[in-house]
Design a protein around this motif. Structure first.
Motif, PDB file in Angstrom:
ATOM      1  N   ASN A  56       0.837  -1.200   0.000  1.00  0.00           N
ATOM      2  CA  ASN A  56       0.000   0.000   0.000  1.00  0.00           C
ATOM      3  C   ASN A  56       0.872   1.251   0.000  1.00  0.00           C
ATOM      4  N   LYS A  57       0.495   2.204  -0.824  1.00  0.00           N
ATOM      5  CA  LYS A  57       1.193   3.473  -0.901  1.00  0.00           C
ATOM      6  C   LYS A  57       0.307   4.588  -0.380  1.00  0.00           C
ATOM      7  N   LEU A  58       0.936   5.727  -0.127  1.00  0.00           N
ATOM      8  CA  LEU A  58       0.174   6.859   0.388  1.00  0.00           C
ATOM      9  C   LEU A  58      -0.867   7.330  -0.615  1.00  0.00           C
ATOM     10  N   LYS A  59      -0.573   7.173  -1.893  1.00  0.00           N
ATOM     11  CA  LYS A  59      -1.515   7.574  -2.935  1.00  0.00           C
ATOM     12  C   LYS A  59      -2.792   6.749  -2.879  1.00  0.00           C
ATOM     13  N   ASP A  60      -2.689   5.480  -2.465  1.00  0.00           N
ATOM     14  CA  ASP A  60      -3.877   4.632  -2.367  1.00  0.00           C
ATOM     15  C   ASP A  60      -4.859   5.174  -1.334  1.00  0.00           C
ATOM     16  N   PHE A  61      -4.342   5.609  -0.186  1.00  0.00           N
ATOM     17  CA  PHE A  61      -5.219   6.137   0.856  1.00  0.00           C
ATOM     18  C   PHE A  61      -5.778   7.501   0.461  1.00  0.00           C
TER      19      PHE A  61
END
Length: 434
Positions: free
Chosen positions: A64-69
């Motif tokens: 999971n990346k910050l862009k996903d959240f």
């Protein structure tokens, strides 16, 4: 038999949602990148503080990346994202207002976990029912708005206020006020202190021993049965009026004044309950002493940067702790960001025009194909009409049959007569086995 009547179980027009529920801020608290066990535990403690309006059981995966959240948050009606990460200098915290920003970047100077604060305090105990309602926010030591006030401090106050539900004293239920989050500004160090407390209500003007009799022995760690142990006392007065640390009545008894002082019975700490509160004998109109027990976590935050937008789509830097720019540099930076925004808008408009043009050409092709099909159908209809007018395409019952057709009919009749003259096929008798 009478027909059973069905009760109406649905409301007309659908279920109406509460308007106040949409105004409640919701948050997601995550750890970003490689962090240790302490930062991971700090993330869990902050989720406990922000309950019940946060994803307390969220599990991050390594992919999971910050862009996903950032992409998933607005779809789930999430208003804030709190991301903890570990840098070579110190742990850091980013508070992102979804979905357009701004983004606040903090450096965590010092912090203490919830288990450390509870273990160091004798009185701090958390039952667990306090986390069913959101905490009350208290902002302390922030300078009032004035021309001399730094412009980033009012914005910082508004950011912390937007993290918690708005407080309405007229509609607030007294039993729901169970916790307090204190955010105080330290002007000397230029940092923000974060504290978390649980509200405790105690009887006013009585000693600790009398309070134990009123509240019961269930709160005592030594008593497991819920009954006070008076086996070592000769009289009830020895338990109620003996001074602290004295073995028996020879040492004297406590006076009313000393007992009131021992319970912190100051008039400033005493309040009259406006409603029934949680706990034994906390009825409306009774006078009680209010006390705050810290349960953690603690954090000392230093504001590093305030930027427009969200991570990955950041805009102008509104404040930076280390980098100071002149007015000319600020104007140049604003001009650069305005040029970028203008170019982005032009590209978006061009892309929309291309999409509309492609849709128009596609519709034109489909309309042209339909016209061709209609022309072909019209041509076929005209040809059939011409045949009908010439008499070639219509069957005439009085028309004579040609010689070829007569020859074909004679051949078919001769073949049928030959088939009739053939002898029938004899059936072969077989002897069946019995």
């Amino acid at each position: 038999m009478a027909r059973k009547r069905k009760n109406r179980t649905h409301l007309k027009g659908g279920v109406t949602k509460d308007a106040s529920a949409s105004n409640i801020p919701k948050s997601i608290i995550i750890k970003h990148g490689q962090v240790g066990h302490s930062i991971a535990q700090l993330v869990r403690d902050m989720r406990k503080v922000m309950e019940p309006n946060t994803a307390s059981r969220l599990r991050e995966r390594s992919r999971n990346k910050l862009k996903d959240f950032l992409t998933m948050g607005p779809a789930l009606s999430v208003s804030h994202l709190l991301a903890f990460t570990l840098t070579p200098v110190a742990p850091s915290l980013r508070i992102v207002k979804l979905s357009d920003g701004p983004t606040f970047s903090f450096r965590i100077e010092r912090y203490s976990l919830m288990k450390d604060v509870i273990s160091s305090s004798r009185r701090a105990r958390s039952v667990g029912m306090e986390y069913l309602s959101p905490p009350l926010l208290v902002l302390a030591s922030f300078p009032p708005p004035s021309p001399a006030t730094p412009p980033h401090l009012p914005l910082l106050m508004k950011s912390f206020q937007s993290l918690f539900p708005p407080l309405s004293p007229h509609t607030l239920s007294l039993s729901s006020a169970r916790r307090v989050v204190l955010i105080s500004y330290n002007a000397e160090r230029g940092t923000v202190d974060f504290r978390h407390y649980i509200i405790k209500v105690k009887p006013y003007g009585v000693s600790k021993r009398v309070r134990r009799v009123l509240e019961g022995a269930a709160s005592s760690a030594k008593s497991l049965s819920g009954v006070l142990d008076l086996g070592n006392e000769k009289d009830v007065a020895d338990f109620l009026l003996r001074k602290r640390g004295e073995p028996g009545p020879e040492g004297g008894y406590e006076s009313a004044a000393s007992s009131a002082e021992s319970t912190m019975g100051d008039d400033a700490d005493a309040v009259d309950l406006a409603e029934d509160y949680v706990g034994r004998n906390n009825r409306k109109g009774q006078r009680r002493a209010v006390r705050l027990d810290e349960v953690g976590p603690r954090m000392e935050l230093r504001l590093i940067k305030i930027s427009e937008g969200v991570p990955g789509k950041e805009g102008a830097v509104m404040y930076h702790h280390f980098i100071k720019k002149s007015k000319k540099e600020v104007m140049q930076q604003k001009a650069e960001h305005a040029a970028k925004a203008k170019l982005k808008k032009e590209r978006r408009e061009e892309q929309e025009r291309n999409v509309q043009r492609k849709k128009a050409t596609k519709k034109g092709r489909e309309a042209g194909e339909d016209d061709d099909e209609e022309e072909e159908e019209e041509e076929e209809g005209e040809a059939s009409e011409e045949e009908n007018e010439d008499g070639l395409g219509v069957w005439d019952d009085e028309e004579d049959i040609s010689d070829d057709e007569e020859a074909e009919e004679e051949e078919t009749s001769a073949a049928e007569s030959s088939d009739d003259e053939r002898p029938p096929i004899k059936k072969v008798k077989t002897k069946g086995r019995r």
